[in-house]
Scaffold this motif. Structure first.
Motif, PDB file in Angstrom:
ATOM      1  N   PHE A   1       0.794  -1.036   0.004  1.00 26.21           N
ATOM      2  CA  PHE A   1      -0.132   0.010   0.148  1.00 26.21           C
ATOM      3  C   PHE A   1       0.828   1.146   0.001  1.00 26.21           C
ATOM      4  N   ALA A   2       2.074   1.325  -0.566  1.00 25.52           N
ATOM      5  CA  ALA A   2       2.924   2.187  -0.484  1.00 25.52           C
ATOM      6  C   ALA A   2       2.391   3.430  -1.408  1.00 25.52           C
ATOM      7  N   GLN A   3       1.790   2.993  -2.474  1.00 31.93           N
ATOM      8  CA  GLN A   3       1.535   3.956  -3.592  1.00 31.93           C
ATOM      9  C   GLN A   3       0.347   4.765  -2.969  1.00 31.93           C
ATOM     10  N   VAL A   4      -0.402   4.409  -1.776  1.00 33.93           N
ATOM     11  CA  VAL A   4      -1.377   5.468  -1.027  1.00 33.93           C
ATOM     12  C   VAL A   4      -0.849   6.263  -0.436  1.00 33.93           C
ATOM     13  N   ARG A   5       0.461   6.015   0.157  1.00 32.32           N
ATOM     14  CA  ARG A   5       1.191   6.933   0.887  1.00 32.32           C
ATOM     15  C   ARG A   5       1.726   7.905  -0.178  1.00 32.32           C
ATOM     16  N   ALA A   6       2.259   7.698  -1.011  1.00 27.66           N
ATOM     17  CA  ALA A   6       2.540   8.626  -1.908  1.00 27.66           C
ATOM     18  C   ALA A   6       1.594   9.452  -2.565  1.00 27.66           C
ATOM     19  N   ALA A   7       0.163   8.839  -2.850  1.00 28.13           N
ATOM     20  CA  ALA A   7      -0.908   9.639  -3.375  1.00 28.13           C
ATOM     21  C   ALA A   7      -1.233  10.551  -2.320  1.00 28.13           C
ATOM     22  N   PHE A   8      -1.124  10.099  -0.756  1.00 29.24           N
ATOM     23  CA  PHE A   8      -1.576  11.091   0.004  1.00 29.24           C
ATOM     24  C   PHE A   8      -0.701  12.493   0.010  1.00 29.24           C
ATOM     25  N   GLU A   9       0.611  11.993  -0.179  1.00 32.53           N
ATOM     26  CA  GLU A   9       1.572  13.252  -0.166  1.00 32.53           C
ATOM     27  C   GLU A   9       1.490  14.105  -1.274  1.00 32.53           C
ATOM     28  N   ARG A  10       1.156  13.494  -2.320  1.00 31.29           N
ATOM     29  CA  ARG A  10       1.002  14.420  -3.738  1.00 31.29           C
ATOM     30  C   ARG A  10      -0.260  15.136  -3.364  1.00 31.29           C
ATOM     31  N   ALA A  11      -1.351  14.465  -2.940  1.00 30.40           N
ATOM     32  CA  ALA A  11      -2.668  15.256  -2.736  1.00 30.40           C
ATOM     33  C   ALA A  11      -2.431  16.574  -1.637  1.00 30.40           C
ATOM     34  N   LEU A  12      -1.585  16.119  -0.767  1.00 36.86           N
ATOM     35  CA  LEU A  12      -1.355  17.414   0.198  1.00 36.86           C
ATOM     36  C   LEU A  12      -0.458  18.691  -0.471  1.00 36.86           C
ATOM     37  N   ALA A  13       0.350  18.070  -1.254  1.00 31.12           N
ATOM     38  CA  ALA A  13       1.307  19.112  -1.728  1.00 31.12           C
ATOM     39  C   ALA A  13       0.480  19.790  -2.931  1.00 31.12           C
ATOM     40  N   ARG A  14      -0.600  19.501  -3.235  1.00 29.83           N
ATOM     41  CA  ARG A  14      -1.297  20.248  -4.049  1.00 29.83           C
ATOM     42  C   ARG A  14      -1.988  21.407  -3.667  1.00 29.83           C
ATOM     43  N   HIS A  15      -2.151  21.508  -2.226  1.00 28.72           N
ATOM     44  CA  HIS A  15      -2.788  22.515  -1.730  1.00 28.72           C
ATOM     45  C   HIS A  15      -1.941  23.796  -1.572  1.00 28.72           C
ATOM     46  N   PRO A  16      -2.380  24.839  -1.689  1.00 28.46           N
ATOM     47  CA  PRO A  16      -1.457  26.062  -1.486  1.00 28.46           C
ATOM     48  C   PRO A  16      -1.639  26.520  -0.090  1.00 28.46           C
ATOM     49  N   GLU A  17      -2.373  25.834   0.718  1.00 25.66           N
ATOM     50  CA  GLU A  17      -2.141  26.414   2.297  1.00 25.66           C
ATOM     51  C   GLU A  17      -2.394  25.011   3.096  1.00 25.66           C
ATOM     52  N   PRO A  18      -1.721  24.668   4.267  1.00 33.43           N
ATOM     53  CA  PRO A  18      -1.634  23.570   5.284  1.00 33.43           C
ATOM     54  C   PRO A  18      -3.156  22.869   5.268  1.00 33.43           C
ATOM     55  N   VAL A  19      -3.068  21.665   5.118  1.00 33.23           N
ATOM     56  CA  VAL A  19      -4.378  21.063   5.360  1.00 33.23           C
ATOM     57  C   VAL A  19      -4.161  19.935   6.554  1.00 33.23           C
ATOM     58  N   GLY A  20      -4.860  20.369   7.621  1.00 28.22           N
ATOM     59  CA  GLY A  20      -4.853  19.008   8.475  1.00 28.22           C
ATOM     60  C   GLY A  20      -5.793  17.890   8.325  1.00 28.22           C
ATOM     61  N   ALA A  21      -5.072  16.743   7.453  1.00 27.83           N
ATOM     62  CA  ALA A  21      -5.865  15.613   6.928  1.00 27.83           C
ATOM     63  C   ALA A  21      -5.262  14.366   7.585  1.00 27.83           C
ATOM     64  N   GLN A  22      -6.272  13.318   7.274  1.00 27.43           N
ATOM     65  CA  GLN A  22      -6.253  12.061   8.084  1.00 27.43           C
ATOM     66  C   GLN A  22      -6.886  11.014   7.054  1.00 27.43           C
ATOM     67  N   LEU A  23      -6.081   9.913   6.795  1.00 25.09           N
ATOM     68  CA  LEU A  23      -6.447   8.959   5.762  1.00 25.09           C
ATOM     69  C   LEU A  23      -6.286   7.485   6.723  1.00 25.09           C
ATOM     70  N   ALA A  24      -7.330   6.658   6.667  1.00 26.56           N
ATOM     71  CA  ALA A  24      -7.363   5.470   7.112  1.00 26.56           C
ATOM     72  C   ALA A  24      -8.053   4.602   6.126  1.00 26.56           C
ATOM     73  N   VAL A  25      -7.603   3.266   6.103  1.00 30.16           N
ATOM     74  CA  VAL A  25      -8.255   2.332   5.110  1.00 30.16           C
ATOM     75  C   VAL A  25      -8.030   1.181   5.927  1.00 30.16           C
ATOM     76  N   ARG A  26      -9.325   0.359   5.893  1.00 28.90           N
ATOM     77  CA  ARG A  26      -9.064  -1.333   6.174  1.00 28.90           C
ATOM     78  C   ARG A  26      -9.506  -1.981   4.913  1.00 28.90           C
ATOM     79  N   HIS A  27      -8.953  -3.105   4.944  1.00 27.95           N
ATOM     80  CA  HIS A  27      -8.931  -4.214   3.888  1.00 27.95           C
ATOM     81  C   HIS A  27      -9.405  -5.502   4.265  1.00 27.95           C
ATOM     82  N   HIS A  28     -10.633  -5.920   3.983  1.00 24.64           N
ATOM     83  CA  HIS A  28     -11.137  -7.023   4.796  1.00 24.64           C
ATOM     84  C   HIS A  28     -10.987  -7.220   6.194  1.00 24.64           C
ATOM     85  N   GLY A  29     -10.987  -6.054   6.965  1.00 26.04           N
ATOM     86  CA  GLY A  29     -11.039  -5.550   8.318  1.00 26.04           C
ATOM     87  C   GLY A  29      -9.782  -5.455   8.830  1.00 26.04           C
TER      88      GLY A  29
END
Length: 396
Positions: free
Chosen positions: A21-49
């Motif tokens: 799931f390393a690509q998800v961390r990379a996507a999260f970093e890219r998503a935050l980098a697109r914002h011109p201002e700081p974003v306090g964000a959290q991402l959590a995922v479960r897969h089959h529990g």
């Protein structure tokens, strides 16, 4: 979750991801980098529990609570689905079977399924709502029972932005004898340890991060829209009331904290949102999934196809829940859940076993699920599919 110790990445991202799931961390970093201002964000995922993603950055922690607004509707619809599964509620029955006063103004034939999937035309009352009413599901239900629909029920559907949770809750209360909040606590939140509340408990107030407006986001309306000129969108968001509703302000209002309205009063973490949806489709530990496979499979099926007359979105709703694939093309077709005004999103997909939770404390210009969810959902969906493929090919 087998992963490296929590570390801070190039974009301030902290937390862990499971192998694959390393690509998800990379996507999260890219998503935050697109914002011109700081974003306090959290991402959590479960897969089959199983927890496979637990990330946060940069101006927050994993345990920071924020206002999740309409994520509350996902709670309401899950409790409603359990009432249907238990046989206490029948979606095909008229609402008036459970709630006789609802038959007023020609609504006697409106079914529970039509009501819960935003088809009853009860988005507002002519005088508008005060915050005291918006924070009180019972008060909203009483006002709406006598309201004439704004369109003929069954002829279309439109987002009941500030009231649908109250309508679900009233049917559930009359059918079961318990409030929606009581059933949520008893059946879901407490047994599964879900860090997601309707309202904000006093014990959690020190963890609350206020919701702020992004640069360029609209501020509160200063004067009401005249009723005769109001669009269905303006009615649904209570912009014709004497004090037009400032959605952002609801997250910091003590009346909302105390009342826990099931349309707009969710407070919690991304971990809590993911745990909610994992409980629905996968269970946790020795506890089985709350929803039978047959129940979960139909929750993303549109009850009314076409374009939402309030928001304009196509094929927006299934059985109360939002159809996530109608907004994010990468989402699995069977994914059901709900977004929230500051960008939050939660959903479950029975087919892939994904339970997804995203939270942030920055209100953007559009409201609803933040655009970065498209990038994140795509990465999560790819990683989960690869994990399932790898598991299927492993020697037994």
């Amino acid at each position: 979750m087998s992963a490296a110790p929590p570390a801070q990445g190039a974009q301030g991202v902290q937390g862990t991801v499971a192998p694959g799931f390393a690509q998800v961390r990379a996507a999260f970093e890219r998503a935050l980098a697109r914002h011109p201002e700081p974003v306090g964000a959290q991402l959590a995922v479960r897969h089959h529990g199983r927890v496979v993603v637990d990330l946060w950055a940069p101006d927050t922690t994993a345990d920071t609570v924020t206002g999740l607004f309409s994520v509350a509707k996902g709670v309401a619809h899950l409790v409603g689905a359990l009432a249907v599964q238990d046989g206490a509620v029948d979606l095909a029955r008229p609402v008036a079977h459970y709630w006789p006063a609802f038959a007023a103004e020609g609504k006697g034939a409106v079914t529970v399924g039509t009501l819960w999937s935003h088809g009853a035309g009860l988005v507002a009352v002519p005088q508008g709502f005060g915050v005291d009413e918006l924070a009180d599901d019972a008060a909203l239900a009483e006002l709406l029972a006598g309201q004439r629909p704004w369109w003929r029920p069954g002829d279309g559907y439109g987002y009941h932005a500030l009231v649908v949770g109250a309508l679900v809750a009233e049917v559930v209360r009359r059918a079961t004898g318990a409030t929606l909040a009581e059933l949520y606590a008893e059946r879901v939140r407490e047994p599964f340890g879900v860090d997601l509340h309707l309202g904000l408990p006093e014990a959690d107030r020190a963890r609350l991060a206020p919701v702020t407006r992004a640069a360029g986001a609209p501020g509160p309306r200063r004067a009401p829209v005249p009723l005769a000129e109001a669009t269905l969108m303006e009615l649904a968001f209570n912009q014709h009331a004497a004090e037009p509703t400032d959605v952002v302000g609801l997250a910091s209002d003590p009346r909302v904290h105390a009342g826990g309205p099931s349309s707009s009063g969710a407070f919690g973490t991304a971990r809590g949102v993911a745990a909610l949806y994992a409980a629905a489709i996968s269970g946790s530990g020795s506890r089985p999934a709350l929803l039978a496979a047959s129940t979960a499979a139909g929750l993303a099926t549109p009850r009314q196809a076409g374009r939402d007359v309030v928001t304009g979105e196509p094929d927006h709703f299934g059985a109360g829940f939002e159809r996530i694939a109608s907004r994010f093309a990468a989402a699995p077709a069977g994914a059901f859940g709900h977004s929230g005004a500051a960008g939050a999103l939660g959903f479950a997909d029975p087919g892939s076993g994904i339970a997804y939770g995203y939270a942030r404390s920055l209100f953007g210009a559009g409201g609803g699920a933040a655009p970065e969810n498209g990038l994140l959902v795509a990465a999560v969906t790819r990683a989960a599919a690869q994990a399932d493929e790898d598991a299927a090919t492993m020697p037994r």
